[in-house]
Scaffold this active site. Structure first.
Site, mmCIF file in Angstrom:
data_model
loop_
_atom_site.group_PDB
_atom_site.id
_atom_site.type_symbol
_atom_site.label_atom_id
_atom_site.label_comp_id
_atom_site.label_asym_id
_atom_site.label_seq_id
_atom_site.Cartn_x
_atom_site.Cartn_y
_atom_site.Cartn_z
ATOM 1 N N ASP A 30 0.723 -1.201 -0.069
ATOM 2 C CA ASP A 30 -0.034 0.015 0.114
ATOM 3 C C ASP A 30 0.900 1.336 0.083
ATOM 4 O O ASP A 30 2.033 1.385 -0.769
ATOM 5 C CB ASP A 30 -0.974 -0.106 1.082
ATOM 6 C CG ASP A 30 -1.915 0.910 1.268
ATOM 7 O OD1 ASP A 30 -3.111 0.470 0.547
ATOM 8 O OD2 ASP A 30 -2.052 2.084 1.467
ATOM 9 N N TYR A 45 -3.493 10.930 1.583
ATOM 10 C CA TYR A 45 -4.075 10.970 0.151
ATOM 11 C C TYR A 45 -4.038 12.225 -0.655
ATOM 12 O O TYR A 45 -3.622 12.704 -1.692
ATOM 13 C CB TYR A 45 -5.247 10.308 0.189
ATOM 14 C CG TYR A 45 -5.558 8.805 0.513
ATOM 15 C CD1 TYR A 45 -5.740 8.033 -0.609
ATOM 16 C CD2 TYR A 45 -5.261 8.205 1.746
ATOM 17 C CE1 TYR A 45 -5.799 6.589 -0.383
ATOM 18 C CE2 TYR A 45 -5.328 6.758 1.999
ATOM 19 C CZ TYR A 45 -5.593 6.099 0.852
ATOM 20 O OH TYR A 45 -5.378 4.883 1.133
ATOM 21 N N HIS A 82 -4.247 -7.781 -0.051
ATOM 22 C CA HIS A 82 -3.791 -6.561 0.065
ATOM 23 C C HIS A 82 -3.136 -6.530 1.494
ATOM 24 O O HIS A 82 -1.946 -5.752 1.683
ATOM 25 C CB HIS A 82 -4.814 -5.489 0.059
ATOM 26 C CG HIS A 82 -4.353 -3.889 0.104
ATOM 27 N ND1 HIS A 82 -3.630 -3.346 -1.043
ATOM 28 C CD2 HIS A 82 -4.343 -3.348 1.194
ATOM 29 C CE1 HIS A 82 -3.530 -2.227 -0.549
ATOM 30 N NE2 HIS A 82 -3.709 -2.046 0.783
#
Length: 379
Positions: A178, A304, A356
């Site tokens: 990630d 983000y 993930h």
């Protein structure tokens, strides 16, 4: 500030407040028989919250977390929390392992023992590592920045200072998934003389338009990206544009926070639509609790925004050796031919199971791949 030992001790008043908030939850409605189609399933979340109230033992999880050697240090004005576990072998390789969102340093706890002490976990002591697991800035027990600019590049710069200036490692490896993969690869790009190699279990790729027809793998990857952008990327768009607006609800409501996080654990893991065939409730809630007790959901989401609004992106090829472990239920599975244009791929492994959150889902398989990759480039 010098490196200081750190341990977690949440005040009982914080836990009392949490229990009260859970008890006063105002539940929304739900479309009948909609399962998880519209988002986190109501019945499952109610079941998880009931356990959170009556069965979950935070103090036991706190004890587990405190069984790892934790520290905190000021790096360029940012207090970084990290685990530093020394290798039990003749020549341990320093290795910084970075987590992502919505994970935490807890996400990596299953692989620390096997990496530091292979002999006690059925491995070869020659494969030992000095493992450093930081909490990303704005996550967990690391400091939250009150200024803009805490993007992937800035975190890589801080982690470089942590490993070299604070811990004294001249050369080291990096690993992550990630955001941790982007940070690790950026370390390799910016500091090739210091990085032995980079191993990732998620590989970010720039979309390049090549000549001729795309290969089957490339076409499959582009279709995966399109599906994700259409049906799975809403969280990223919100967090990359207006994280502050979302944070008011998530920072105030533990159930809202849990609903936002566990939907990703289900969607991105190899759980065959049964979340608890991969994660138990204690694992899910411990990760959520780290966000709750530190009030870092807002600052974690800002990564983000900062990265989306950063100046400049990785443009050149990462020349340090790169190893890749592709777990089948990862969000996207990049094609090898495109990856070799952007990275110096030295190992490429397609895994049999997992998604993930590889360090939690398939820790033994991930450890095997990390050992195998670094074994060929240790010296």
């Amino acid at each position: 500030m010098s490196i200081e030992p750190f341990s977690i001790k949440v005040p009982e008043s914080v836990l009392d407040d949490l229990r009260q908030r859970l008890a006063l939850t105002r539940w929304p409605d739900e479309i009948t028989d909609s399962s998880w189609d519209y988002g986190t399933n109501l019945a499952y979340l109610q079941q998880l919250v009931a356990y959170w109230q009556d069965g979950f033992d935070w103090r036991a999880q706190e004890q587990l977390l405190n069984s790892f050697p934790q520290f905190k240090v000021d790096v360029d004005g940012v207090g970084l929390h990290f685990i530093h576990a020394k290798g039990q072998g003749p020549d341990p390789v320093p290795l910084i392992i970075s987590h992502g969102w919505p994970g935490s340093f807890f996400e990596l706890h299953k692989i620390i023992g096997p990496l530091t002490d292979p002999a006690s976990h059925g491995g070869d002591p020659q494969d030992s590592f000095d493992v450093v697991v930081p909490s990303l800035p704005g996550y967990g027990f690391s400091d939250r920045s009150d200024r803009p600019g805490m993007d992937v590049r800035r975190i890589a710069e801080l982690f470089m200072q942590l490993m070299t200036r604070e811990l004294g490692y001249k050369r080291f490896g990096a690993q992550g998934g990630d955001w941790g993969s982007s940070i690790s690869l950026r370390l390799g790009e910016l500091y090739p003389d210091n990085l032995i190699g980079v191993h990732v279990n998620m590989l970010p790729l720039r979309q390049e338009i090549g000549d001729g027809e795309p290969s089957e793998d490339e076409q499959r990857w582009r279709e995966q990206l399109q599906r994700f952008q259409k049906d799975g990327s809403g969280y990223s768009h919100i967090q990359g544009t207006r994280p502050q607006t979302l944070a008011y609800g998530l920072n105030d409501s533990p159930v809202g926070l849990a609903g936002w996080i566990i939907e990703k654990f289900r969607a991105w893991s190899d759980c065959h639509e049964n979340l608890e065939c991969v994660f138990n409730k204690d694992e899910l809630l411990t990760n959520i609790m780290i966000y709750w007790i530190t009030q870092t959901i807002n600052s974690s989401m800002r990564l983000y925004y900062e990265t989306a609004h950063a100046d400049g992106t990785t443009a050149g090829k990462v020349e340090v050796p790169v190893g890749v472990a592709l777990f089948p239920r990862e969000i996207t599975l990049p094609p090898h031919n495109l990856a070799t244009r952007q990275y110096n791929i030295q190992r490429w492994a397609s895994m049999g199971a997992g998604g993930h959150f590889a360090a939690m889902e398939q820790p033994a398989a991930l450890v095997h791949e990390i050992r195998t990759f670094f074994r060929q480039i240790r010296h």
